[in-house]
Design a protein around this motif. Sequence first.
Motif, PDB file in Angstrom:
ATOM      1  N   ALA A   1       0.818  -1.212   0.000  1.00 36.04           N
ATOM      2  CA  ALA A   1       0.000   0.000   0.000  1.00 36.04           C
ATOM      3  C   ALA A   1       0.855   1.266   0.000  1.00 36.04           C
ATOM      4  O   ALA A   1       0.511   2.250  -0.660  1.00 36.04           O
ATOM      5  CB  ALA A   1      -0.950   0.001   1.202  1.00 36.04           C
TER       6      ALA A   1
ATOM      7  N   GLN B   1       0.536   7.335  -6.301  1.00 32.97           N
ATOM      8  CA  GLN B   1      -0.581   8.279  -6.299  1.00 32.97           C
ATOM      9  C   GLN B   1      -0.086   9.704  -6.047  1.00 32.97           C
ATOM     10  O   GLN B   1      -0.571  10.649  -6.661  1.00 32.97           O
ATOM     11  CB  GLN B   1      -1.574   7.861  -5.213  1.00 32.97           C
ATOM     12  CG  GLN B   1      -2.886   8.562  -5.216  1.00 32.97           C
ATOM     13  CD  GLN B   1      -3.844   7.868  -4.265  1.00 32.97           C
ATOM     14  OE1 GLN B   1      -4.022   6.672  -4.320  1.00 32.97           O
ATOM     15  NE2 GLN B   1      -4.448   8.627  -3.392  1.00 32.97           N
TER      16      GLN B   1
ATOM     17  N   GLY C   1       1.029  -0.170  -8.962  1.00 30.52           N
ATOM     18  CA  GLY C   1       0.469   1.154  -9.243  1.00 30.52           C
ATOM     19  C   GLY C   1       0.791   1.648 -10.635  1.00 30.52           C
ATOM     20  O   GLY C   1      -0.009   2.345 -11.261  1.00 30.52           O
TER      21      GLY C   1
ATOM     22  N   GLY D   1      -7.362  -0.483  -3.260  1.00 31.29           N
ATOM     23  CA  GLY D   1      -7.402   0.234  -1.984  1.00 31.29           C
ATOM     24  C   GLY D   1      -8.605  -0.153  -1.146  1.00 31.29           C
ATOM     25  O   GLY D   1      -8.499  -0.331   0.076  1.00 31.29           O
TER      26      GLY D   1
ATOM     27  N   GLN E   1      -8.337   7.868  -4.062  1.00 33.99           N
ATOM     28  CA  GLN E   1      -7.567   8.468  -5.151  1.00 33.99           C
ATOM     29  C   GLN E   1      -7.388   9.977  -4.990  1.00 33.99           C
ATOM     30  O   GLN E   1      -7.188  10.691  -5.962  1.00 33.99           O
ATOM     31  CB  GLN E   1      -8.218   8.155  -6.514  1.00 33.99           C
ATOM     32  CG  GLN E   1      -8.068   6.723  -6.941  1.00 33.99           C
ATOM     33  CD  GLN E   1      -6.617   6.342  -7.189  1.00 33.99           C
ATOM     34  OE1 GLN E   1      -5.946   6.935  -8.015  1.00 33.99           O
ATOM     35  NE2 GLN E   1      -6.131   5.376  -6.450  1.00 33.99           N
TER      36      GLN E   1
ATOM     37  N   LYS F   1      -7.642   4.773 -12.386  1.00 34.53           N
ATOM     38  CA  LYS F   1      -8.014   5.064 -11.004  1.00 34.53           C
ATOM     39  C   LYS F   1      -8.977   4.019 -10.460  1.00 34.53           C
ATOM     40  O   LYS F   1      -8.952   3.703  -9.280  1.00 34.53           O
ATOM     41  CB  LYS F   1      -8.631   6.456 -10.910  1.00 34.53           C
ATOM     42  CG  LYS F   1      -7.632   7.571 -11.097  1.00 34.53           C
ATOM     43  CD  LYS F   1      -8.274   8.919 -10.893  1.00 34.53           C
ATOM     44  CE  LYS F   1      -7.227  10.012 -11.011  1.00 34.53           C
ATOM     45  NZ  LYS F   1      -7.787  11.321 -10.713  1.00 34.53           N
TER      46      LYS F   1
ATOM     47  N   LEU G   1       1.887   1.799  -3.512  1.00 38.90           N
ATOM     48  CA  LEU G   1       0.754   2.319  -4.293  1.00 38.90           C
ATOM     49  C   LEU G   1       0.491   3.794  -3.980  1.00 38.90           C
ATOM     50  O   LEU G   1       0.245   4.596  -4.880  1.00 38.90           O
ATOM     51  CB  LEU G   1      -0.505   1.498  -4.004  1.00 38.90           C
ATOM     52  CG  LEU G   1      -0.635   0.169  -4.728  1.00 38.90           C
ATOM     53  CD1 LEU G   1      -1.670  -0.716  -4.059  1.00 38.90           C
ATOM     54  CD2 LEU G   1      -0.982   0.407  -6.181  1.00 38.90           C
ATOM     55  N   LEU G   2       0.540   4.140  -2.701  1.00 37.67           N
ATOM     56  CA  LEU G   2       0.303   5.539  -2.306  1.00 37.67           C
ATOM     57  C   LEU G   2       1.384   6.452  -2.874  1.00 37.67           C
ATOM     58  O   LEU G   2       1.096   7.567  -3.305  1.00 37.67           O
ATOM     59  CB  LEU G   2       0.244   5.656  -0.778  1.00 37.67           C
ATOM     60  CG  LEU G   2      -0.069   7.042  -0.227  1.00 37.67           C
ATOM     61  CD1 LEU G   2      -1.442   7.523  -0.697  1.00 37.67           C
ATOM     62  CD2 LEU G   2       0.002   7.029   1.295  1.00 37.67           C
TER      63      LEU G   2
ATOM     64  N   ARG H   1      -6.985   0.942  -9.173  1.00 41.24           N
ATOM     65  CA  ARG H   1      -6.299   1.273  -7.921  1.00 41.24           C
ATOM     66  C   ARG H   1      -7.293   1.483  -6.792  1.00 41.24           C
ATOM     67  O   ARG H   1      -7.047   1.107  -5.652  1.00 41.24           O
ATOM     68  CB  ARG H   1      -5.416   2.498  -8.110  1.00 41.24           C
ATOM     69  CG  ARG H   1      -4.125   2.157  -8.816  1.00 41.24           C
ATOM     70  CD  ARG H   1      -3.180   3.312  -8.779  1.00 41.24           C
ATOM     71  NE  ARG H   1      -3.188   3.898 -10.121  1.00 41.24           N
ATOM     72  CZ  ARG H   1      -2.601   5.019 -10.448  1.00 41.24           C
ATOM     73  NH1 ARG H   1      -1.956   5.715  -9.561  1.00 41.24           N
ATOM     74  NH2 ARG H   1      -2.648   5.466 -11.669  1.00 41.24           N
ATOM     75  N   SER H   2      -8.413   2.068  -7.118  1.00 46.58           N
ATOM     76  CA  SER H   2      -9.458   2.288  -6.116  1.00 46.58           C
ATOM     77  C   SER H   2     -10.001   0.962  -5.590  1.00 46.58           C
ATOM     78  O   SER H   2     -10.251   0.810  -4.389  1.00 46.58           O
ATOM     79  CB  SER H   2     -10.581   3.125  -6.734  1.00 46.58           C
ATOM     80  OG  SER H   2     -11.392   3.667  -5.751  1.00 46.58           O
TER      81      SER H   2
ATOM     82  N   ILE I   1      -5.748   5.090  -0.812  1.00 49.81           N
ATOM     83  CA  ILE I   1      -5.603   4.598  -2.188  1.00 49.81           C
ATOM     84  C   ILE I   1      -6.969   4.539  -2.871  1.00 49.81           C
ATOM     85  O   ILE I   1      -7.125   4.942  -4.020  1.00 49.81           O
ATOM     86  CB  ILE I   1      -4.917   3.219  -2.202  1.00 49.81           C
ATOM     87  CG1 ILE I   1      -3.478   3.352  -1.688  1.00 49.81           C
ATOM     88  CG2 ILE I   1      -4.939   2.599  -3.601  1.00 49.81           C
ATOM     89  CD1 ILE I   1      -2.850   2.050  -1.265  1.00 49.81           C
TER      90      ILE I   1
END
Length: 188
Positions: free
Chosen positions: A44, A51, A157, A170, A102, A163, A47-48, A166-167, A99
């Motif tokens: 995570a 973002q 990611g 998350g 977004q 989005k 991934l963040l 990824r959403s 995440i």
Amino acid sequence: NIIFAALVYLFSTKITFAVGDTANVLSGLLHPILGFDHLIAMVAVGLLSIQIGGKHILGLPVCFVFILFIGALIGLLAIPIPQVEGVISLSVIVLGIAIASQSRIGIWIAYPIVAIFAFFHGHAHGGEIPSLGNPTSYITGFLIASAILHFLGIGIGTIARTKRIRSMIGSAFAGIGLHMILLIYGLI
């Protein structure tokens, strides 16, 4: 995939402790990978970082690993910190929500939050270092594994460019974190 994730989650604690009673690089490498809460949080963070973007793609994971090390030293010294497992589960929820939403989280929020969570993850790792063996090797192992998992999150990611994907990831992370915290506090 859901069945596999559930099995890993259910058996991760037993597997982690079954790795061995010695502190070595291999047991350190395996700990974040076999501890489902740690695995999700590390991915995570990667991934963040995607973002947030820019130099923070590497900066956020580096911050995490550095503070993870400090937390591990505090844990190794057996300095008690309350609610370690609860905060670790909360980290999965918060990072998952960040995440999933977004939203562009400012660095003045992202870095302190990630640092706090890294400290608690590190404390848990440091506190779980077996009394036998070499703690330095164990710490080296879990720092390397954590960095690899951050890069895995960065890779995911990068590949999951939309989005929506990824959403969904998350949201799944946040849901798993909620389940973990409910289990920890005996609410389910």
